[in-house]
Design a protein around this motif. Structure first.
Motif, PDB file in Angstrom:
ATOM      1  N   GLN A 104      -4.201   4.604  -3.131  1.00 52.03           N
ATOM      2  CA  GLN A 104      -3.044   3.735  -3.356  1.00 52.03           C
ATOM      3  C   GLN A 104      -2.048   3.924  -2.216  1.00 52.03           C
ATOM      4  O   GLN A 104      -0.853   4.145  -2.438  1.00 52.03           O
ATOM      5  CB  GLN A 104      -2.376   4.045  -4.704  1.00 52.03           C
ATOM      6  N   ILE A 105      -2.537   3.835  -0.988  1.00 52.75           N
ATOM      7  CA  ILE A 105      -1.776   4.200   0.193  1.00 52.75           C
ATOM      8  C   ILE A 105      -0.418   3.502   0.290  1.00 52.75           C
ATOM      9  O   ILE A 105       0.609   4.143   0.321  1.00 52.75           O
ATOM     10  CB  ILE A 105      -2.583   3.917   1.466  1.00 52.75           C
ATOM     11  N   ILE A 106      -0.429   2.200   0.400  1.00 54.11           N
ATOM     12  CA  ILE A 106       0.805   1.461   0.651  1.00 54.11           C
ATOM     13  C   ILE A 106       0.777   0.187  -0.182  1.00 54.11           C
ATOM     14  O   ILE A 106      -0.250  -0.465  -0.283  1.00 54.11           O
ATOM     15  CB  ILE A 106       0.913   1.063   2.139  1.00 54.11           C
ATOM     16  N   THR A 107       1.872  -0.159  -0.746  1.00 54.67           N
ATOM     17  CA  THR A 107       1.965  -1.459  -1.404  1.00 54.67           C
ATOM     18  C   THR A 107       2.396  -2.437  -0.330  1.00 54.67           C
ATOM     19  O   THR A 107       3.532  -2.410   0.119  1.00 54.67           O
ATOM     20  CB  THR A 107       2.990  -1.425  -2.545  1.00 54.67           C
ATOM     21  N   LEU A 108       1.480  -3.256   0.104  1.00 53.03           N
ATOM     22  CA  LEU A 108       1.739  -4.200   1.188  1.00 53.03           C
ATOM     23  C   LEU A 108       2.416  -5.448   0.656  1.00 53.03           C
ATOM     24  O   LEU A 108       1.963  -6.040  -0.310  1.00 53.03           O
ATOM     25  CB  LEU A 108       0.420  -4.577   1.870  1.00 53.03           C
ATOM     26  N   TRP A 160     -10.504  -3.438   4.679  1.00 58.58           N
ATOM     27  CA  TRP A 160     -10.414  -4.703   3.939  1.00 58.58           C
ATOM     28  C   TRP A 160      -9.888  -4.486   2.525  1.00 58.58           C
ATOM     29  O   TRP A 160      -9.097  -5.286   2.017  1.00 58.58           O
ATOM     30  CB  TRP A 160     -11.762  -5.423   3.925  1.00 58.58           C
ATOM     31  N   MET A 161     -10.295  -3.413   1.891  1.00 62.71           N
ATOM     32  CA  MET A 161      -9.826  -3.128   0.533  1.00 62.71           C
ATOM     33  C   MET A 161      -8.318  -2.853   0.545  1.00 62.71           C
ATOM     34  O   MET A 161      -7.587  -3.302  -0.345  1.00 62.71           O
ATOM     35  CB  MET A 161     -10.588  -1.938  -0.036  1.00 62.71           C
ATOM     36  N   THR A 162      -7.854  -2.133   1.549  1.00 58.95           N
ATOM     37  CA  THR A 162      -6.422  -1.846   1.655  1.00 58.95           C
ATOM     38  C   THR A 162      -5.635  -3.118   1.938  1.00 58.95           C
ATOM     39  O   THR A 162      -4.547  -3.324   1.398  1.00 58.95           O
ATOM     40  CB  THR A 162      -6.168  -0.792   2.751  1.00 58.95           C
ATOM     41  N   TYR A 163      -6.189  -3.990   2.762  1.00 57.55           N
ATOM     42  CA  TYR A 163      -5.513  -5.252   3.049  1.00 57.55           C
ATOM     43  C   TYR A 163      -5.375  -6.107   1.786  1.00 57.55           C
ATOM     44  O   TYR A 163      -4.327  -6.685   1.524  1.00 57.55           O
ATOM     45  CB  TYR A 163      -6.255  -6.034   4.140  1.00 57.55           C
ATOM     46  N   PHE A 164      -6.429  -6.199   0.991  1.00 59.23           N
ATOM     47  CA  PHE A 164      -6.416  -7.059  -0.191  1.00 59.23           C
ATOM     48  C   PHE A 164      -5.868  -6.372  -1.447  1.00 59.23           C
ATOM     49  O   PHE A 164      -5.696  -7.019  -2.470  1.00 59.23           O
ATOM     50  CB  PHE A 164      -7.825  -7.586  -0.500  1.00 59.23           C
ATOM     51  N   LYS A 165      -5.597  -5.082  -1.379  1.00 53.61           N
ATOM     52  CA  LYS A 165      -5.190  -4.320  -2.558  1.00 53.61           C
ATOM     53  C   LYS A 165      -4.019  -4.936  -3.327  1.00 53.61           C
ATOM     54  O   LYS A 165      -4.058  -4.978  -4.549  1.00 53.61           O
ATOM     55  CB  LYS A 165      -4.852  -2.895  -2.178  1.00 53.61           C
ATOM     56  N   PRO A 166      -2.970  -5.415  -2.673  1.00 53.95           N
ATOM     57  CA  PRO A 166      -1.845  -5.936  -3.457  1.00 53.95           C
ATOM     58  C   PRO A 166      -2.068  -7.342  -4.012  1.00 53.95           C
ATOM     59  O   PRO A 166      -1.169  -7.914  -4.608  1.00 53.95           O
ATOM     60  CB  PRO A 166      -0.687  -5.930  -2.453  1.00 53.95           C
ATOM     61  N   SER A 167      -3.239  -7.882  -3.834  1.00 59.05           N
ATOM     62  CA  SER A 167      -3.519  -9.237  -4.308  1.00 59.05           C
ATOM     63  C   SER A 167      -3.407  -9.325  -5.825  1.00 59.05           C
ATOM     64  O   SER A 167      -3.729  -8.393  -6.555  1.00 59.05           O
ATOM     65  CB  SER A 167      -4.921  -9.661  -3.879  1.00 59.05           C
ATOM     66  N   THR A 168      -2.980 -10.493  -6.286  1.00 52.69           N
ATOM     67  CA  THR A 168      -2.878 -10.721  -7.724  1.00 52.69           C
ATOM     68  C   THR A 168      -4.177 -11.267  -8.303  1.00 52.69           C
ATOM     69  O   THR A 168      -4.282 -11.433  -9.509  1.00 52.69           O
ATOM     70  CB  THR A 168      -1.732 -11.705  -8.030  1.00 52.69           C
ATOM     71  N   GLN A 169      -5.143 -11.548  -7.437  1.00 52.57           N
ATOM     72  CA  GLN A 169      -6.438 -12.026  -7.934  1.00 52.57           C
ATOM     73  C   GLN A 169      -7.087 -10.951  -8.784  1.00 52.57           C
ATOM     74  O   GLN A 169      -7.102  -9.773  -8.431  1.00 52.57           O
ATOM     75  CB  GLN A 169      -7.368 -12.385  -6.779  1.00 52.57           C
ATOM     76  N   LYS A 198       0.268  -7.680   7.868  1.00 51.15           N
ATOM     77  CA  LYS A 198      -0.279  -8.279   9.092  1.00 51.15           C
ATOM     78  C   LYS A 198      -0.988  -7.229   9.941  1.00 51.15           C
ATOM     79  O   LYS A 198      -2.016  -7.510  10.554  1.00 51.15           O
ATOM     80  CB  LYS A 198       0.836  -8.944   9.901  1.00 51.15           C
ATOM     81  N   LEU A 199      -0.445  -6.017   9.960  1.00 55.19           N
ATOM     82  CA  LEU A 199      -1.071  -4.944  10.710  1.00 55.19           C
ATOM     83  C   LEU A 199      -2.453  -4.609  10.141  1.00 55.19           C
ATOM     84  O   LEU A 199      -3.416  -4.441  10.886  1.00 55.19           O
ATOM     85  CB  LEU A 199      -0.177  -3.694  10.689  1.00 55.19           C
ATOM     86  N   PHE A 200      -2.558  -4.536   8.812  1.00 54.43           N
ATOM     87  CA  PHE A 200      -3.858  -4.261   8.190  1.00 54.43           C
ATOM     88  C   PHE A 200      -4.832  -5.419   8.402  1.00 54.43           C
ATOM     89  O   PHE A 200      -6.029  -5.188   8.576  1.00 54.43           O
ATOM     90  CB  PHE A 200      -3.700  -3.945   6.697  1.00 54.43           C
ATOM     91  N   LEU A 201      -4.340  -6.650   8.396  1.00 56.58           N
ATOM     92  CA  LEU A 201      -5.217  -7.791   8.665  1.00 56.58           C
ATOM     93  C   LEU A 201      -5.741  -7.716  10.093  1.00 56.58           C
ATOM     94  O   LEU A 201      -6.946  -7.872  10.327  1.00 56.58           O
ATOM     95  CB  LEU A 201      -4.482  -9.116   8.430  1.00 56.58           C
ATOM     96  N   THR A 202      -4.858  -7.447  11.045  1.00 58.02           N
ATOM     97  CA  THR A 202      -5.273  -7.344  12.443  1.00 58.02           C
ATOM     98  C   THR A 202      -6.275  -6.208  12.627  1.00 58.02           C
ATOM     99  O   THR A 202      -7.312  -6.382  13.276  1.00 58.02           O
ATOM    100  CB  THR A 202      -4.046  -7.122  13.351  1.00 58.02           C
TER     101      THR A 202
END
Length: 120
Positions: A115-119, A52-61, A4-8
């Motif tokens: 690979q900063i954080i696994t969100l 945006w890349m960090t926010y979406f990084k853990p996506s399974t898409q 949520k922090l990365f999205l904000t």
């Protein structure tokens, strides 16, 4: 919580970039080069792509990195066109677009590489 922090942060940064692109920025500090504007463009879009890349990084898409990359590039193109149409003191510049694209590429590479954080 971190997601949520990365999205904000991504949304606030995007809005700030839109505002900065559409208003007159006369008092921007000089870096002492003849291409300060291009450096600022590159840094701004590096930050945008990184967030945006960090926010979406853990996506399974499967292709989310490509989608985000293309999305941020398109955002830069559209914003460059809109600023030219809305603000008579701003002009369309292909070199600005190139600087934006370089920034997006660098921001994407940094986010993917760190690979900063696994969100979650």
């Amino acid at each position: 919580m971190v997601k949520k922090l990365f999205l904000t942060a991504s949304i606030v940064y995007t809005i700030a970039l839109v505002i900065a692109s559409l208003v007159n920025l006369n008092s921007v500090p000089s870096l002492g080069s003849s291409f300060d504007d291009k450096i600022y463009h590159c840094i701004a879009y590096l930050g945008l792509a990184f967030l945006w890349m960090t926010y979406f990084k853990p996506s399974t898409q499967k292709h989310i990195k490509v989608i985000v990359f293309i999305g941020v590039i398109l955002f830069g193109i559209i914003l460059e066109l809109v600023q030219h149409l809305i603000n008579p003191n701003r002009t369309y510049d292909n070199y600005d677009l190139m600087a934006n694209c370089i920034g997006v590429l660098l921001g994407t590479l940094i986010a993917v590489r760190l690979q900063i954080i696994t969100l979650k």
